[in-house]
Design a protein around this motif. Structure first.
Motif, PDB file in Angstrom:
ATOM      1  N   GLU A  11      32.569   2.043  26.836  1.00 18.99           N
ATOM      2  CA  GLU A  11      33.718   2.814  25.694  1.00 18.99           C
ATOM      3  C   GLU A  11      33.402   4.302  25.750  1.00 18.99           C
ATOM      4  O   GLU A  11      34.450   4.930  25.879  1.00 18.99           O
ATOM      5  N   GLU A  12      32.226   4.717  25.905  1.00 20.38           N
ATOM      6  CA  GLU A  12      31.799   5.972  25.802  1.00 20.38           C
ATOM      7  C   GLU A  12      32.271   6.522  27.061  1.00 20.38           C
ATOM      8  O   GLU A  12      32.932   7.856  26.905  1.00 20.38           O
ATOM      9  N   PHE A  15      35.956   6.939  27.208  1.00 20.71           N
ATOM     10  CA  PHE A  15      36.464   8.087  26.168  1.00 20.71           C
ATOM     11  C   PHE A  15      36.113   9.514  26.796  1.00 20.71           C
ATOM     12  O   PHE A  15      37.058  10.558  26.863  1.00 20.71           O
ATOM     13  N   LEU A  16      34.853   9.663  27.268  1.00 16.30           N
ATOM     14  CA  LEU A  16      34.498  11.103  27.595  1.00 16.30           C
ATOM     15  C   LEU A  16      35.192  11.375  28.865  1.00 16.30           C
ATOM     16  O   LEU A  16      35.601  12.633  28.996  1.00 16.30           O
ATOM     17  N   CYS A  34      26.069   8.893  29.353  1.00 18.41           N
ATOM     18  CA  CYS A  34      26.083   7.803  28.299  1.00 18.41           C
ATOM     19  C   CYS A  34      25.085   7.059  27.808  1.00 18.41           C
ATOM     20  O   CYS A  34      25.167   6.452  26.780  1.00 18.41           O
ATOM     21  N   LYS A  39      26.759   7.217  19.313  1.00 25.17           N
ATOM     22  CA  LYS A  39      27.927   7.112  18.596  1.00 25.17           C
ATOM     23  C   LYS A  39      27.627   7.140  17.006  1.00 25.17           C
ATOM     24  O   LYS A  39      26.937   6.172  16.559  1.00 25.17           O
ATOM     25  N   GLN A  62      35.507  11.732  18.490  1.00 26.49           N
ATOM     26  CA  GLN A  62      36.339  10.611  19.003  1.00 26.49           C
ATOM     27  C   GLN A  62      37.555  10.120  18.159  1.00 26.49           C
ATOM     28  O   GLN A  62      38.647   9.906  18.537  1.00 26.49           O
ATOM     29  N   SER A  63      37.187  10.409  16.796  1.00 25.38           N
ATOM     30  CA  SER A  63      38.450   9.874  15.644  1.00 25.38           C
ATOM     31  C   SER A  63      38.275  10.523  14.472  1.00 25.38           C
ATOM     32  O   SER A  63      36.995  10.809  14.081  1.00 25.38           O
ATOM     33  N   GLU A 109      40.353  14.396  17.336  1.00 27.43           N
ATOM     34  CA  GLU A 109      39.938  13.714  18.371  1.00 27.43           C
ATOM     35  C   GLU A 109      40.067  14.551  19.824  1.00 27.43           C
ATOM     36  O   GLU A 109      41.092  15.260  20.235  1.00 27.43           O
ATOM     37  N   GLY A 110      38.773  14.509  20.453  1.00 30.96           N
ATOM     38  CA  GLY A 110      38.633  15.035  21.654  1.00 30.96           C
ATOM     39  C   GLY A 110      38.185  16.662  21.685  1.00 30.96           C
ATOM     40  O   GLY A 110      37.766  17.329  22.591  1.00 30.96           O
ATOM     41  N   PHE A 140      30.713  11.374  19.009  1.00 27.66           N
ATOM     42  CA  PHE A 140      29.725  11.037  19.992  1.00 27.66           C
ATOM     43  C   PHE A 140      28.663  12.216  20.125  1.00 27.66           C
ATOM     44  O   PHE A 140      29.052  13.471  20.434  1.00 27.66           O
TER      45      PHE A 140
END
Length: 181
Positions: A11-12, A15-16, A34, A39, A62-63, A109-110, A140
């Motif tokens: 997942e990490e 996402f990255l 990672c 997280k 992330q969110s 996000e991001g 993260f």
């Protein structure tokens, strides 16, 4: 065992890799990085980066929503009014900090939280406070030292975070305007 460890961070990695700053980083490099990612799920009002504290980590949202805040002189009555609107409760250690915390930007996000300044001793210190304003926001936390070991391409060029210069310039200008007011 190694395959299991890499599977844990899928997942990490995904996402990255979706973040523009990490597009050029090879997947094997992201896998190694990672292994050093933490997280974190944040609560409303939680401060996870504090101005003047050692900037040992880089945060990637992330969110959720994060408020970037700076300290300004308490001499401005308007600043006190704004502070009460955005600051739910003082954090531990805030009693020795003089002034009011004012919002510079809301990020999501991001977005990255990685800007720092170096003091006379060469220590990297955060420039502002990062405060969770949406319960359950996820960031993260990347170890800055592990990040410094990431390389790009066959020539092992050192990885550098490509930051959104417009956002950084906006934050700096807003901080200057708040301090001048």
């Amino acid at each position: 065992r190694r395959a299991y460890m890499y599977a844990v961070v899928v997942e990490e990695i995904q996402f990255l890799h979706s973040i523009p700053a990490f597009h050029l980083v090879e997947l094997t490099q992201l896998q190694r990085l990672c292994m050093h990612v933490h997280k974190r799920t944040l609560s409303f009002g939680q401060v996870f980066a504090r101005a003047g504290q050692p900037a040992t980590d880089v945060f990637v949202v992330q969110s959720g929503e994060i408020d970037i805040r700076v300290m300004v002189d308490n001499g401005d009555a308007n600043a006190k009014e704004i502070e009460q609107e955005i600051d739910p409760a003082p954090e531990k250690g805030d009693s020795e900090r003089k002034g009011s915390m004012l919002s510079v930007a809301f990020i999501g996000e991001g977005d990255l939280i990685c800007e720092f300044e170096q003091n006379e001793q060469g220590e990297k210190l955060y420039l502002y406070d990062a405060v969770c304003v949406k319960n359950g926001s996820v960031v993260f936390q990347l170890d800055r030292e592990a990040l410094s070991k990431v390389t790009i391409g066959p020539r092992a060029k050192p990885f550098e975070l490509k930051l959104d210069r417009d956002k950084i310039e906006y934050r700096k200008q807003r901080m200057l305007n708040l301090q001048a007011a």
